[in-house]
Design an enzyme around this catalytic site. Structure first.
Site, PDB file in Angstrom:
ATOM      1  N   PHE A   1     -73.362 -50.283  21.358  1.00  0.00           N
ATOM      2  CA  PHE A   1     -72.562 -49.691  20.286  1.00  0.00           C
ATOM      3  C   PHE A   1     -73.187 -49.839  18.895  1.00  0.00           C
ATOM      4  O   PHE A   1     -72.466 -49.975  17.901  1.00  0.00           O
ATOM      5  CB  PHE A   1     -71.149 -50.287  20.289  1.00  0.00           C
ATOM      6  N   CYS A   2     -74.513 -49.793  18.810  1.00  0.00           N
ATOM      7  CA  CYS A   2     -75.197 -49.983  17.520  1.00  0.00           C
ATOM      8  C   CYS A   2     -74.727 -51.264  16.831  1.00  0.00           C
ATOM      9  O   CYS A   2     -74.566 -51.313  15.605  1.00  0.00           O
ATOM     10  CB  CYS A   2     -74.996 -48.776  16.603  1.00  0.00           C
ATOM     11  N   ALA A   3     -74.493 -52.292  17.640  1.00  0.00           N
ATOM     12  CA  ALA A   3     -74.082 -53.611  17.140  1.00  0.00           C
ATOM     13  C   ALA A   3     -74.726 -54.663  18.037  1.00  0.00           C
ATOM     14  O   ALA A   3     -74.050 -55.513  18.611  1.00  0.00           O
ATOM     15  CB  ALA A   3     -72.562 -53.736  17.137  1.00  0.00           C
TER      16      ALA A   3
END
Length: 456
Positions: free
Chosen positions: A368-370
Site C-alpha cells: 500500500f505504498c507504506a
C-alpha cells in the site's frame, strides 16, 4: 438545496457512483454486480460530478488566455473551483490554493518550496508520498507510535531537541493502511508551541471527514481529486503564501510569469506561480463538484453510513477463523472505512485475485505504498509484510460488505476454486476467460501490465 439531515441506512448506497451498477464477468462465465472495496486507492466518480464535467466539456477552452466565450466559461469555472476548494478545507483568506496532479505532486511542490534551513519531522509509518519528498533535505523520521499519546510525546521531544530551528511537521490525517485518524489538532498545538509549521496529508481523510485547517491551525493541506470521487487528474495544495511566493516556481513556463525577456524573467506570485502551463481545468472543476456534493449530503450522514459499514466489516472479519486485521492502536480510536487484513495460510495476492475472479469483488493487496509501516506490522505480529485492504465509502452498501465477508470466509475455509499464476508481479487467473471491454479498440490486443512497487 442541501440534502435533509437524516441518518443513512447501511443497506443503502449513500450517493450514486459512475459504475455503481457495473456488471463484471467471473472466470466461471457468470456476471455479477461489481463490489468495489478499493476506493481508498482510487474512488470512482460521483454521478453528479460526471454530469457537471460532461456539461462543461462543450465549453472547454484555454483558461486565463482565450477571449472566446468557451474560454470565458472555462476560466470562470476554474476560478470558482478554486474558491469552492478553499471553502472545503476551511482555508484562511490569504492562503493559496494551488491545483496539482495529486497528493504526491502537492507534497513534492511543498517540499521544493521549503526554506533551505527547514527540518522536516514525520512518522516512518506514513504513505510514501509523505516520506520521500522530504528526503531531499533535512528530515527526521519518528518511529511508529504505540498510541496517539506516544505520537505527541515523541513529537514534543524531537521539536524540543531542535531548539526552535525552522521546522515543518508533516503528518497524515488518516492512515491509508488502517484508516485510523491521527490527532491532528493536538499535533498542530505541539508544533506551534515550538514555532514549527504543520502539513496535513489529507488524501485518506478528505472524503470521510470535514476539514478546517484554520480552526485546526494547520498550515498546509494536500489531497487528491481521485480520492474524493473526482478522478479527473487533479489534486490540491492549500496553505500559507509566504513560503510559496518566494520559492522557485514548481514548473517553469507560461502562466507563472509577469514578464520574460531574452535573458531574464520576472515570476508572478500567488497560485499561478506554481501552475505553469495549461491547467487541468476539468479536474479542478471535478474536485469542486465532488466536495460540494459531499458537503450537501452532510458529514453526519456520511460518517454514520460509513461507521455502520465499518463496524459490520470488522465484526464479520473477527468472526472468520484465521483472519487478522491490522491496527496501529487498540480498537476504539476514530477511523475511516479502511481495513487491512490477512488470512492464515492464504497469500494476500491470491486472496485478492480470487475475490475478483470468482466473486466480482475489488480489493487492494500488497504494501500500500507504506513499506515501513507494513514492515512494522510484520515484525510486531510475526506476519507477512503484505496484506489485503478493503475500503468503503459513500457508494458502499451492507450487501456489498456481506458479499465480501462471505467470499473471504469461503476462501479461508476451502481455498480458491480456480487456478492462478504469477505474471508481471500480479497473481492472475490461469486461464483468464473474462472478456474485456473494447474501449474503442484500445484493449483489442494483448496488454503487458507492469507491476507496481507498492505491491511488493
Amino acid at each position: 438545496m442541501p440534502a435533509p439531515q437524516m441518518h443513512a441506512h447501511a443497506d443503502e448506497r449513500l450517493l450514486a457512483l459512475v459504475g455503481g451498477d457495473l456488471d463484471v464477468p467471473l472466470v466461471g462465465g457468470e456476471w455479477v454486480r461489481y463490489a468495489n472495496f478499493d476506493v481508498a486507492a482510487s474512488a470512482p466518480a460521483l454521478r453528479q460530478v460526471a454530469d457537471i464535467v460532461a456539461e462543461l466539456l462543450p465549453y472547454y477552452g484555454s483558461v486565463h488566455r482565450g477571449a472566446g466565450f468557451a474560454s470565458l466559461v472555462s476560466t470562470e469555472a476554474y476560478t470558482r473551483a478554486r474558491e469552492i476548494t478553499r471553502e472545503f478545507v476551511g482555508a484562511r483568506e490569504d492562503d493559496l490554493v494551488v491545483f496539482t496532479r495529486n497528493t504526491t505532486d502537492a507534497l513534492n511542490l511543498l517540499a521544493a518550496a521549503l526554506p533551505a534551513d527547514t527540518t522536516v519531522l514525520t512518522f516512518v509509518g506514513e504513505h510514501h508520498a509523505n516520506l520521500l519528498p522530504w528526503r531531499r533535505g533535512d528530515v527526521r523520521h519518528l518511529p511508529v507510535p504505540a498510541s496517539p499519546a506516544d505520537a505527541l510525546e515523541a513529537l514534543e521531544a524531537e521539536l524540543r531537541a531542535l531548539g526552535g530551528r525552522n521546522a515543518l511537521v508533516s503528518v497524515t490525517g488518516a492512515s491509508n493502511v488502517t484508516g485510523e485518524v491521527w490527532p491532528i489538532e493536538e499535533i498542530a498545538r505541539v508544533a506551534h508551541r515550538h514555532g514549527a509549521r504543520v502539513a496535513l496529508d489529507a488524501a485518506q481523510l478528505a472524503a470521510h471527514r470535514p476539514i478546517d485547517i484554520a480552526a485546526w491551525e494547520v498550515d498546509y493541506v494536500a489531497f487528491s481529486g481521485h480520492k474524493v470521487y473526482a478522478p479527473y487528474g487533479a489534486g490540491v495544495l492549500v496553505g500559507r503564501a509566504d513560503w510559496l511566493d518566494v520559492a522557485r516556481p514548481y514548473l517553469a513556463g507560461g502562466g507563472a510569469v509577469r514578464a520574460v525577456t531574452a535573458d531574464g524573467v520576472e515570476w508572478t506570485t500567488g497560485s499561478a506561480r506554481h501552475e505553469a502551463g495549461t491547467p487541468a481545468a476539468l479536474g479542478a472543476v471535478a474536485i469542486a463538484a465532488a466536495v460540494g456534493a459531499l458537503g450537501e449530503t452532510g458529514w453526519e450522514r456520511i460518517q454514520t453510513h460509513e461507521q455502520e459499514l465499518l463496524e459490520r466489516l470488522l465484526t464479520g472479519l473477527d468472526a472468520i477463523a484465521g483472519v487478522r486485521t491490522h491496527e496501529l492502536w487498540e480498537r476504539g480510536h476514530d477511523r475511516v472505512g479502511v481495513v487491512s487484513f490477512n488470512v492464515a495460510d492464504v497469500d494476500p495476492a491470491l486472496l485478492a485475485a480470487a475475490l475478483s475472479a470468482e466473486h466480482g469483488i475489488g480489493v487492494r493487496d500488497g504494501s500500500f505504498c507504506a513499506h515501513p509501516l507494513m514492515e512494522h506490522f510484520a515484525a510486531r505480529d510475526d506476519g507477512c509484510r503484505h496484506a489485503v485492504r478493503a475500503s468503503i465509502g459513500v457508494g458502499t452498501s451492507a450487501e456489498d460488505v456481506d458479499r465480501l465477508l462471505s467470499a473471504v470466509e469461503q476462501i479461508a475455509r476451502h481455498g480458491a476454486r480456480w487456478s492462478y499464476t504469477e505474471r508481471s508481479g500480479y497473481v492472475v487467473p490461469d486461464p483468464d476467460p473474462r472478456p474485456r471491454p473494447s474501449l474503442g479498440g484500445l484493449l483489442s490486443g494483448p496488454v503487458a501490465v507492469q507491476a507496481s512497487a507498492c505491491r511488493g
